[in-house]
Enzyme design. Structure first.
Site, PDB file in Angstrom:
ATOM      1  N   ALA A 260     -26.326 -12.878 -23.914  1.00 24.88           N
ATOM      2  CA  ALA A 260     -25.549 -11.772 -23.350  1.00 24.88           C
ATOM      3  C   ALA A 260     -24.973 -12.117 -21.987  1.00 24.88           C
ATOM      4  O   ALA A 260     -23.879 -11.676 -21.635  1.00 24.88           O
ATOM      5  CB  ALA A 260     -26.422 -10.525 -23.252  1.00 24.88           C
ATOM      6  N   GLU A 264     -19.427 -16.481 -22.550  1.00 25.94           N
ATOM      7  CA  GLU A 264     -18.708 -17.283 -23.545  1.00 25.94           C
ATOM      8  C   GLU A 264     -17.315 -16.735 -23.821  1.00 25.94           C
ATOM      9  O   GLU A 264     -16.442 -17.443 -24.337  1.00 25.94           O
ATOM     10  CB  GLU A 264     -19.511 -17.354 -24.850  1.00 25.94           C
ATOM     11  CG  GLU A 264     -19.516 -16.083 -25.699  1.00 25.94           C
ATOM     12  CD  GLU A 264     -20.508 -15.033 -25.196  1.00 25.94           C
ATOM     13  OE1 GLU A 264     -20.571 -13.960 -25.809  1.00 25.94           O
ATOM     14  OE2 GLU A 264     -21.207 -15.283 -24.211  1.00 25.94           O
ATOM     15  N   ASP A 306      20.579 -22.310  -8.107  1.00 25.89           N
ATOM     16  CA  ASP A 306      22.005 -22.609  -8.213  1.00 25.89           C
ATOM     17  C   ASP A 306      22.769 -21.292  -8.249  1.00 25.89           C
ATOM     18  O   ASP A 306      22.204 -20.244  -8.577  1.00 25.89           O
ATOM     19  CB  ASP A 306      22.307 -23.394  -9.491  1.00 25.89           C
ATOM     20  CG  ASP A 306      21.703 -24.785  -9.470  1.00 25.89           C
ATOM     21  OD1 ASP A 306      21.644 -25.373  -8.386  1.00 25.89           O
ATOM     22  OD2 ASP A 306      21.283 -25.275 -10.534  1.00 25.89           O
ATOM     23  N   ASP A 628      19.069 -33.791 -10.467  1.00 25.41           N
ATOM     24  CA  ASP A 628      18.147 -32.717 -10.082  1.00 25.41           C
ATOM     25  C   ASP A 628      16.697 -33.040 -10.438  1.00 25.41           C
ATOM     26  O   ASP A 628      15.782 -32.367  -9.962  1.00 25.41           O
ATOM     27  CB  ASP A 628      18.528 -31.402 -10.776  1.00 25.41           C
ATOM     28  CG  ASP A 628      19.812 -30.811 -10.236  1.00 25.41           C
ATOM     29  OD1 ASP A 628      20.087 -31.014  -9.041  1.00 25.41           O
ATOM     30  OD2 ASP A 628      20.538 -30.152 -10.995  1.00 25.41           O
ATOM     31  N   ASN A 690     -21.830  -8.741 -18.332  1.00 25.92           N
ATOM     32  CA  ASN A 690     -22.764  -9.758 -18.829  1.00 25.92           C
ATOM     33  C   ASN A 690     -24.141  -9.659 -18.189  1.00 25.92           C
ATOM     34  O   ASN A 690     -25.147 -10.018 -18.810  1.00 25.92           O
ATOM     35  CB  ASN A 690     -22.189 -11.168 -18.590  1.00 25.92           C
ATOM     36  CG  ASN A 690     -21.139 -11.536 -19.622  1.00 25.92           C
ATOM     37  OD1 ASN A 690     -20.999 -10.860 -20.639  1.00 25.92           O
ATOM     38  ND2 ASN A 690     -20.392 -12.582 -19.365  1.00 25.92           N
ATOM     39  N   ASN A 720     -23.524  -7.465 -26.808  1.00 29.85           N
ATOM     40  CA  ASN A 720     -22.760  -8.630 -26.353  1.00 29.85           C
ATOM     41  C   ASN A 720     -21.636  -8.992 -27.319  1.00 29.85           C
ATOM     42  O   ASN A 720     -20.522  -9.293 -26.897  1.00 29.85           O
ATOM     43  CB  ASN A 720     -23.700  -9.823 -26.179  1.00 29.85           C
ATOM     44  CG  ASN A 720     -22.971 -11.045 -25.644  1.00 29.85           C
ATOM     45  OD1 ASN A 720     -22.457 -11.035 -24.536  1.00 29.85           O
ATOM     46  ND2 ASN A 720     -22.922 -12.095 -26.444  1.00 29.85           N
TER      47      ASN A 720
END
Length: 895
Positions: A260, A264, A306, A628, A690, A720
């Site tokens: 938990a 992840e 530009d 460029d 968590n 979880n």
């Protein structure tokens, strides 16, 4: 081997293949592309899921359950493992496919001659036998043999490693993947795709995409959190065992807590967020070629752009023609050659005006563009300035194709940014003729005669001054002005561009984009400086700048003691020549005050970027040409033009604009800021969630002992697996709000978990843990432990209905976000509610998770407490917002 022999062998002709034959050869030879290695396949993504540490931790928990004869637990954990693998596979495969699709958005194109007509087609559709028409800046799409060429030099470093360009002559080979850096040519394609020389070494040039700094930040954070999670689980195990808890049960709970608490979901959610955000940007014409661009976009402080095609429409129209003693008006819009020439309201018969006819002829012949009718639409291929000249000539009945048949081109002196002129030499049967077009200030100095009302006469100093004054006047009216001249020759030798006969001026207009003004205003609100860099003259640049709301600069002359610098940058707009007069230190001292660079050369962009970066700015720079490329690589965000940009510029850039529109750049910056803000949101949410269960279990074991633990192992795993990732993904895809462009650019050195975010994480995690523990106590676990656990379980799961809303903005109150603006979150809330009802009321799930049904009255407490948790989280945000200035001073604090 000679070109003529290869033409016969490939059954082609100088006019190119027919469209029907090209289609047949595309089927026979396949697309002109390299076979991609390391392609993403479902099997590879599935195998990757098995390397997930969470899967192995859960597998250990399943084995422990089996050894303890907890069969229900065993099969439940196996089911969770399969669910983790399935969800990871589904989300990652979709993200990978989205990223793969992005690579196809930018389709390189090339010009070919088919059925005698110049066409622009995707490079993947080039086939053997095609006639390529290439010029400086183009990437060569296939192996080909040179048919005709002018001053051709090619950069072959991609194949040979040789840094210097090589000269190419007729009948020599040119190769796919190399670039033309000078000159132009037509070439016969002999090999495509994997049959090219580049195809033979394709395995050496294909590389896997590297992790970006943002991905590395997330991975580093995940590792640190995982270490903390493992330490917390170990402390929980030791604490439980010290309280007399059974080893097997305590192991299961500790493993469940580790699962938990390990984040992840962070890398997965980030990948999905980036893929979704980049796909959304692509739909708005901004293609991000490198993930790094998303992170850097949010930090951009200066956009160097530009003018032509980016701030303006890049659709030139000839509005006026100035010949001695007359200014003619040209009517009509677009590329359709319908319109007339008027002299003070009276139509002009071009046939009766030899000088005007010669001017239009010069504009059509000294020209590399083409104009053709496709269906009911006229389309121009080439430089917009040259297309405008073709359209103007066509309005007078003068057509380039017919002229070129009568007066074939013998030679061309190509346009360069130094000379600012282009000339072509033609055989008119009676004599040779040079036609020249270019910048008036450059061309007028090479003219000695003028085509007046009564024929050719001497070009006087008064004539020159009148034309220069007219040029300045037109430039102030935002017109782009070209001068046209010609010169009869008896022999083909010597310098072509001298002793010419001046024909007149052509005034063209490229109107500003309507959306550019709003985009620049947005930049100013966002703390982003906009700099215009153009090859046009200073007056034209200033005029366009005024129209779109771009100020000329904010130079404080009192701070400048050097008279030379004061004179040059007096109005915040300078020319390329004036820039050359400043040394690096002088330029750096005033670079932040200059907003307009006129008559600037491409190579000067690199100097501008360096000066800005040395002043601590994060620079985005646009570009389209070969010259460029160094500036695009040096810029923090190199932006190439998708419409008029060269392949070299695209390869050197981080972002490609499909519409060459400045407003698209600003929208991309907004999206980049939004994506990074969403990453902050879901990271802060996930980390706070968590650690909630771990803190709750530690409090309970410490105060009540193991027998009154608030949550069991399977209940923790359920929370979880089903209660955290979906809200996190919905936060990662939260719509970007306009208010994000009312903030200053983000410091690129700032960590995701800044000091403010860290305060939110710790405060909210402890709040949810303590509130959940109070619910457990209020439910009287000493009388009915299963009921108390059910209420605690439902409380924590119900928090996913409310608390994620607090994270939709880490600054503003949740109520300002709008309840229905994030449909994915609403869908997640509905799914969460259905899951709660399922596990509480379906007998099978009741048995598996050891829960008991709740009455309607019993729902009041967990739902109410979950809503109160949202209010507390909002209060914590309010306090953190009050200390925002202090947090900014210590920004970037690591976890």
């Amino acid at each position: 081997m000679r070109t003529e022999e290869v033409l016969l062998e490939l059954k082609s002709s100088p006019g190119g293949l027919s469209n029907e034959e090209a289609k047949k050869r595309l089927i026979r030879y396949g697309p002109n592309q390299l076979e991609e290695k390391n392609r993403i396949t479902p099997w590879k993504v599935l195998v990757k899921q098995l390397t997930n540490v969470i899967v192995w931790v859960l597998a250990a928990a399943a084995i422990i359950s089996l050894m303890a004869h907890e069969v229900i637990n065993f099969w439940a954990i196996i089911g969770i493992i399969l669910f983790v693998i399935f969800m990871g596979f589904l989300q990652e495969y979709r993200a990978e496919k989205a990223m793969e699709a992005l690579k196809k958005f930018v389709q390189p194109s090339t010009r070919v001659r088919r059925e005698g007509t110049l066409k622009e087609i995707p490079s993947r559709e080039v086939v053997p036998g095609d006639i390529l028409v290439l010029e400086s800046g183009d990437m060569i799409p296939a192996d080909a043999i040179v048919m005709e060429m002018i001053g051709l030099r090619i950069e072959e470093a991609a194949l040979t490693g040789e840094s210097m360009p090589v000269n190419k002559e007729k009948d020599e080979m040119i190769f796919a993947g190399t670039q033309i850096v000078h000159g132009k040519c037509s070439a016969l394609v002999v090999s495509t795709g994997m049959g090219t020389k580049l195809g033979e070494i394709a395995g050496l040039v294909q590389q896997e995409e590297e992790s970006t700094p943002l991905q590395k930040k997330i991975a580093k954070l995940a590792r640190k959190l995982a270490i903390i999670a493992m330490i917390g689980s170990l402390v929980t195990l030791v604490t439980g065992l010290s309280k007399g808890a059974p080893v097997t049960e305590m192991l299961l709970i500790s493993i469940a807590l580790a699962v938990a608490a390990v984040p992840e979901g962070l890398p997965l959610t980030m990948t999905i967020t980036l893929a979704s955000g980049m796909s959304h940007m692509a739909k708005h014409n901004a293609i991000i070629r490198k993930m790094l661009g998303v992170e850097t976009l949010g930090s951009t402080t200066v956009i160097c752009t530009d003018k032509t095609g980016t701030l303006t429409r890049n659709e030139m129209f000839v509005r006026s023609i100035i010949i001695p003693d007359k200014e003619l008006e040209v009517t009509g819009t677009g590329y359709e050659p319908i319109g007339e020439l008027f002299d003070d309201g009276t139509p002009v018969d071009v046939g009766n005006h030899k000088g005007l006819k010669m001017l239009l002829t010069a504009g059509a012949l000294c020209n590399n563009a083409s104009l053709e009718e496709l269906g009911n639409e006229w389309k121009g291929v080439g430089d917009p300035t040259e297309i405008a000249l073709l359209v103007a000539a066509a309005k007078a009945g003068i057509w380039k194709d017919k002229l070129e048949n009568e007066f074939p081109r013998l030679q061309e002196v190509i346009f360069t940014s130094e000379r600012k002129m282009m000339s072509t030499l033609h055989d008119t049967q009676e004599q040779l003729m040079v036609f020249t077009k270019g910048a008036p200030e450059m061309l007028l100095g090479r003219c000695t005669r003028i085509y007046g009302l009564f024929g050719v006469r001497t070009f006087t100093e008064q004539d020159r001054e009148e034309m220069l004054e007219k040029n300045r006047e037109l430039a102030q009216r935002t017109y782009r002005v070209l001068a046209l001249a010609y010169r009869p020759l008896n022999i083909k030798n010597g310098e072509l561009e001298k002793d010419m006969i001046f024909l007149g001026l052509v005034a063209m207009q490229d109107p500003p984009r309507e959306e550019a003004k709003n985009a620049i205003e947005t930049c100013h609100k966002a703390g982003i400086k906009v700099v215009m860099i153009t090859g046009d003259n200073q007056e034209t640049a200033k005029s366009i700048a005024r129209e779109i709301g771009l100020s000329e600069g904010t130079v404080c002359l009192d701070d400048i003691t050097d008279e030379k610098i004061r004179d040059i940058v007096a109005d915040g707009a300078i020319t390329g020549t004036e820039l050359d007069e400043l040394d690096d230190e002088e330029f750096k001292s005033v670079v932040e005050a200059i907003n307009i660079y006129a008559r600037a050369r491409p190579e000067q962009k690199l100097r501008i970027i360096r000066a800005l970066q040395e002043r601590g700015q994060v620079v985005a720079m646009t570009g389209d040409g070969v010259n460029d490329a160094p500036a695009l690589r040096k810029a923090d965000i190199g932006i190439s033009m998708g419409v008029k940009g060269t392949d070299v510029a695209r390869e050197a850039s981080v972002m490609v604009l499909q519409d060459d529109n400045f407003a698209t750049i600003v929208e991309a910056v907004k999206m980049g800021r939004g994506i990074y803000a969403n990453i902050e949101k879901f990271t802060t949410y996930l980390v706070s969630r968590n650690f909630t269960e771990m803190i709750l279990i530690l409090i309970a074991i410490t105060l009540l002992g193991f027998n009154y633990i608030p949550l069991l192992a399977l209940q923790i795993l359920f929370i979880n697996m089903f209660n955290e990732v979906v809200p996190a993904i919905s936060l990662g895809m939260d719509p970007v709000r306009d208010s994000i462009m009312h903030k200053k650019p983000r410091d690129p050195k700032e960590e995701i978990l800044s000091r403010r975010n860290l305060v939110l994480v710790v405060s909210i995690a402890f709040t949810m843990s303590i509130v959940s523990f109070l619910v457990f106590l209020a439910a009287d676990p000493f009388m009915d432990i299963q009921k108390a656990r059910t209420l605690t379980f439902v409380t924590i799961v119900s928090m996913a209905l409310f608390v994620p809303n607090a994270f939709r903005s880490l600054d503003e109150p949740a109520i300002r976000m709008g309840m229905f603006s994030n449909r994915l979150m609403l869908t997640g809330m509905l799914i969460t509610l259905l899951l709660i009802l399922a596990v509480v009321y379906i007998p099978l799930f009741q048995a598996v998770f050891e829960l008991t049904p709740l009455s309607l009255e019993e729902w009041v407490m967990p739902i109410g407490v979950a809503f109160i948790s949202l209010l507390i989280a909002e209060g914590i945000k309010l306090v953190a917002r009050g200390r925002k200035e202090d947090a900014a001073v210590i920004a970037g604090a690591d976890l």
